[in-house]
Design a protein around this motif. Structure first.
Motif, short mmCIF file in Angstrom:
data_model
loop_
_atom_site.label_atom_id
_atom_site.label_comp_id
_atom_site.label_asym_id
_atom_site.label_seq_id
_atom_site.Cartn_x
_atom_site.Cartn_y
_atom_site.Cartn_z
N THR A 197 0.85 -1.19 0.00
CA THR A 197 0.00 0.00 0.00
C THR A 197 0.88 1.23 0.00
OG1 THR A 197 -1.66 -1.16 1.33
CG2 THR A 197 -1.82 1.24 1.25
N PRO A 198 0.62 2.22 -0.84
CA PRO A 198 1.44 3.44 -0.81
C PRO A 198 1.36 4.11 0.57
CG PRO A 198 0.04 3.40 -2.76
CD PRO A 198 -0.44 2.29 -1.88
N LEU A 199 2.50 4.37 1.16
CA LEU A 199 2.57 5.05 2.44
C LEU A 199 3.42 6.31 2.26
CD1 LEU A 199 3.23 2.24 5.09
CD2 LEU A 199 1.07 3.36 4.57
N PRO A 200 2.84 7.49 2.32
CA PRO A 200 3.64 8.71 2.15
C PRO A 200 4.75 8.84 3.18
CG PRO A 200 1.29 9.19 1.99
CD PRO A 200 1.41 7.76 2.46
N TYR A 201 4.55 8.24 4.36
CA TYR A 201 5.53 8.37 5.44
C TYR A 201 6.47 7.18 5.51
CZ TYR A 201 1.81 5.63 7.69
OH TYR A 201 0.85 4.68 7.98
N PHE A 202 6.47 6.31 4.51
CA PHE A 202 7.32 5.12 4.55
C PHE A 202 8.80 5.44 4.80
CE2 PHE A 202 10.02 2.00 2.34
CZ PHE A 202 9.69 0.85 3.04
N PRO A 203 9.39 6.41 4.09
CA PRO A 203 10.81 6.69 4.36
C PRO A 203 11.09 7.11 5.80
CG PRO A 203 10.16 7.62 2.25
CD PRO A 203 8.90 7.20 2.94
N GLN A 204 10.14 7.82 6.43
CA GLN A 204 10.33 8.22 7.81
C GLN A 204 10.47 7.02 8.75
OE1 GLN A 204 6.80 11.20 7.32
NE2 GLN A 204 7.79 11.68 9.26
N MET A 205 9.84 5.92 8.38
CA MET A 205 9.86 4.73 9.23
C MET A 205 11.23 4.06 9.24
SD MET A 205 6.12 3.13 8.25
CE MET A 205 5.92 2.13 9.72
N LEU A 206 12.09 4.45 8.32
CA LEU A 206 13.36 3.76 8.14
C LEU A 206 14.46 4.24 9.08
CD1 LEU A 206 13.35 3.65 4.23
CD2 LEU A 206 12.58 1.88 5.84
N VAL A 207 14.16 5.22 9.94
CA VAL A 207 15.15 5.64 10.93
C VAL A 207 15.06 4.77 12.19
CG1 VAL A 207 15.18 8.00 10.08
CG2 VAL A 207 13.66 7.40 11.98
N HIS A 208 14.05 3.91 12.25
CA HIS A 208 13.87 3.07 13.44
C HIS A 208 14.92 1.97 13.50
CE1 HIS A 208 11.92 0.28 16.28
NE2 HIS A 208 11.46 1.41 16.80
N ALA A 209 15.41 1.71 14.71
CA ALA A 209 16.53 0.76 14.88
C ALA A 209 16.21 -0.64 14.38
CB ALA A 209 16.95 0.71 16.35
N SER A 210 14.96 -1.04 14.41
CA SER A 210 14.62 -2.40 13.97
C SER A 210 14.92 -2.63 12.50
CB SER A 210 13.14 -2.70 14.26
OG SER A 210 12.30 -1.88 13.48
N THR A 211 15.07 -1.54 11.72
CA THR A 211 15.35 -1.67 10.29
C THR A 211 16.84 -1.57 9.97
OG1 THR A 211 15.15 0.71 9.80
CG2 THR A 211 13.12 -0.58 9.82
N PHE A 212 17.67 -1.53 10.99
CA PHE A 212 19.11 -1.39 10.76
C PHE A 212 19.70 -2.70 10.22
CE2 PHE A 212 19.84 2.09 14.22
CZ PHE A 212 19.10 2.98 13.45
N PRO A 213 20.81 -2.62 9.50
CA PRO A 213 21.45 -3.83 8.99
C PRO A 213 22.19 -4.57 10.09
CG PRO A 213 22.83 -1.94 8.51
CD PRO A 213 21.57 -1.39 9.14
N VAL A 214 22.37 -5.84 9.90
CA VAL A 214 23.12 -6.69 10.83
C VAL A 214 24.02 -7.59 10.00
CG1 VAL A 214 22.92 -8.59 12.47
CG2 VAL A 214 21.42 -6.62 12.69
N LYS A 215 25.24 -7.82 10.51
CA LYS A 215 26.19 -8.66 9.78
C LYS A 215 25.97 -10.13 10.12
CE LYS A 215 30.95 -9.00 8.30
NZ LYS A 215 32.32 -8.49 8.35
N GLN A 216 25.54 -10.88 9.13
CA GLN A 216 25.13 -12.26 9.33
C GLN A 216 26.24 -13.14 9.90
OE1 GLN A 216 23.38 -13.96 5.83
NE2 GLN A 216 23.03 -15.98 6.77
N SER A 217 27.47 -12.99 9.41
CA SER A 217 28.56 -13.87 9.85
C SER A 217 28.84 -13.70 11.34
CB SER A 217 29.82 -13.59 9.04
OG SER A 217 30.26 -12.24 9.21
N VAL A 218 28.66 -12.49 11.87
CA VAL A 218 28.90 -12.24 13.29
C VAL A 218 27.82 -12.91 14.13
CG1 VAL A 218 29.10 -10.46 15.06
CG2 VAL A 218 30.13 -10.10 12.81
N VAL A 219 26.57 -12.78 13.72
CA VAL A 219 25.48 -13.42 14.44
C VAL A 219 25.66 -14.93 14.45
CG1 VAL A 219 22.98 -13.78 14.53
CG2 VAL A 219 23.90 -11.54 13.89
N GLU A 220 26.04 -15.49 13.32
CA GLU A 220 26.20 -16.94 13.22
C GLU A 220 27.41 -17.42 14.02
OE1 GLU A 220 26.31 -17.57 9.03
OE2 GLU A 220 24.11 -17.52 8.81
N GLU A 221 28.44 -16.60 14.12
CA GLU A 221 29.63 -17.01 14.87
C GLU A 221 29.40 -16.99 16.37
OE1 GLU A 221 34.34 -15.75 15.56
OE2 GLU A 221 33.10 -14.66 14.10
N PHE A 222 28.73 -15.95 16.87
CA PHE A 222 28.62 -15.78 18.32
C PHE A 222 27.24 -16.09 18.88
CE2 PHE A 222 32.10 -12.85 17.10
CZ PHE A 222 33.11 -13.38 17.90
#
Length: 538
Positions: A173-198
């Motif tokens: 659904t088109p959300l005019p405020y969609f880009p604003q939602m992208l500052v939330h920490a839950s959308t941050f990237p995570v490095k897969q190899s680190v999670v899998e290692e530890f």
């Protein structure tokens, strides 16, 4: 915000605010030799995992250890993070983000589009049981409901890496405020190899690999978090503050004492002390609107008291609380009385007319509350006993004591339950409470950040109030050209059903060291980044 307006052209790039990313030090400024910043946390941070964290204080730390697609500037406008810009397809359902090629993890390896794909899939994956999994649904990411429910594999989530520096997201659904939602920490990237290692230990100091302006060097739960400047950050050259330290101090008065002793650079002002401190320290005491609302959540679910399933009792409780006393006599910091859920300063939002708030004075509310309690079968000979739970804080205690006296006047005996933050939130999530202190700080500057929380599919509707009409109104708001009338309708349903008791709308009431510059003073979300700060010589 300008960049969230949909343009009716295929793949038209949306403009961003000014692109200055780290500290902007005015010409002629003399910087202090000591470039450190020490700030206060009321409670221990439950998780350093971007996809698991749920609290504001945790987000303040994660925003420095990780970086998402976009950041906010001091006015709340979006500025580039890992994404330089994006385009939107005709119809507004496909976002293509162009990622910078100089973004690196703290171990020196490149940040790629796949790292965002992995982070978002972790958030939606039911195996991780994230309380914020519903955020993917709120963002209308394609297939998010099915992935979160375990009905589709995570690789069917509507996000894919076109190549290392191109990320594509499909929404339904088109959300005019969609880009604003992208500052939330839950959308941050995570490095897969680190999670899998530890595994579960990947967020510990020494293990954690982030892509933010700082790295984690120490985390003593409930005591301190220490972060140091990350030399691999793409704008490290313009990052001035070399060290961030967060100190956990459960007593706000003790925290203020330590601030005045020079141990902290920023601290919340305890209830009732702003007028005095503003007079004594006019260059340090600050009060600005803050996108948070304070409520008492009522447990109307199966594990809740039978009495709270009666709407008359819930209405009576809300009527009985004198918000003017709480705001004007206890808090005294620029907060505003709340008769609804959504914060008054939210962009484009206007509270609907509410008869109990607008047409009654407090004496009339008490009269109506007493009548409602009588109708429900309660009175002097049959008082209602309830427990009010709150997390450790002098301010929460003062408000709880005042509220208990106000409710006693209509025949409700309140027992106060004080718990440390992690226990308090665990009990909330397990519906192990009658009524509980709760506050919500908006994830973005739009009314849906509040109103979606009370839907049946919300990950934070701990009182288990479920209403089909309300769910439909909020679903319709996602399709509406102008959702504001629907937001008012949703607020009207909340006022009629009263699953929560609104208490007040927050202000940011802080003491801030006069030599610290770069903190936002015109951003209702109070989104701050250590990389934007600097300390001037005194």
């Amino acid at each position: 915000m300008q960049m969230t307006r949909m343009l009716a052209t295929t793949a038209m790039a949306l403009g961003l605010a000014a692109t200055a990313q780290a500290a902007t030090v005015p010409a002629g400024t003399t910087l202090a030799d000591d470039q450190t910043y020490t700030f206060w946390l009321l409670d221990a941070i439950k998780s350093m995992d971007p996809q698991i964290n749920t609290d504001v204080e945790g987000s303040d730390v994660l925003r420095n250890l990780f970086e998402g697609l976009y950041n906010e500037d001091g006015n709340g406008e979006l500025v580039p993070g890992v994404a330089l810009d994006h385009t939107v397809s005709d119809g507004g359902l496909t976002y293509t983000f162009n990622l910078r090629d100089d973004a690196q993890w703290s171990d020196g390896t490149p940040v790629t589009a796949n790292d965002f794909v992995y982070g978002w899939q972790r958030l939606a994956d039911p195996a991780n049981a994230s309380e914020y999994a519903w955020y993917m649904e709120l963002m209308q990411v394609a297939n998010a409901p099915q992935v979160v429910a375990g009905e589709m594999p995570v690789d069917q989530l509507g996000i894919r890496a076109v190549d290392d520096t191109t990320l594509e997201v499909t929404i339904t659904t088109p959300l005019p405020y969609f880009p604003q939602m992208l500052v939330h920490a839950s959308t941050f990237p995570v490095k897969q190899s680190v999670v899998e290692e530890f595994g579960d230990n990947w967020t510990q100091a020494g293990n954690l690999v982030g892509n933010g302006a700082y790295t984690l060097v120490e985390h003593q739960l409930g005591e301190r978090v220490m972060m140091e400047k990350n030399d691999t950050y793409w704008d490290a050259e313009n990052t001035v503050i070399a060290q961030l330290t967060a100190l956990t101090i459960n007593d706000s008065n003790q925290a203020l004492t330590r601030y005045l002793a020079g141990e902290l650079d920023r601290v919340d002002i305890p209830a009732g002390q702003y007028p005095r401190l503003a007079e004594e320290y006019p260059d340090q005491a600050k009060s600005t609107p803050y996108n948070c609302s304070y409520i008492y959540m009522l447990n109307v679910g199966e594990k809740g008291p039978e009495a709270l399933k009666d709407v008359r009792v819930r209405q009576a409780m809300a009527y009985a609380v004198d918000r003017d006393i709480i705001v004007d006599r206890i808090l005294q910091g620029g907060q505003r009385p709340a008769y609804n859920w959504t914060h008054w300063a939210i962009s484009d939002f206007e509270r609907p007319a509410l008869p109990w708030a607008d047409e009654m004075d407090q004496a009339q509310r008490i009269e109506a509350a007493t009548a409602l309690m009588t109708e429900a079968g309660y009175g002097p000979d049959n008082p209602l006993d309830l427990r009010l739970q709150y997390n450790t804080s002098d301010d929460h205690e003062k408000i709880a004591i005042a509220a208990s006296q106000m409710l006693k006047a209509i025949g409700i005996n309140i027992t106060l339950d004080n718990y440390e933050w992690t226990i308090h939130t665990d009990r909330l999530q397990n519906q192990d409470f009658d009524m509980a202190r709760y506050a919500w700080c908006g994830d973005y500057n739009e009314a849906s950040t509040y109103l979606d929380l009370m839907t049946s599919y919300s990950g934070h509707n701990n009182g288990e109030w479920f209403n089909d009409e309300y769910d439909q109104v909020m679903a319709d708001s996602k399709q509406a050209e102008d959702p504001q009338p629907l937001y008012q309708q949703a607020e009207g349903i909340l006022a009629a059903e009263m699953p929560i008791i609104p208490i007040y709308h927050y202000a940011n009431v802080d003491m801030i060291s006069a030599d610290i510059q770069g903190l936002p003073d015109n951003n209702v979300n109070n989104t701050w980044y250590g990389k934007d700060l600097y300390r001037v010589a005194q």
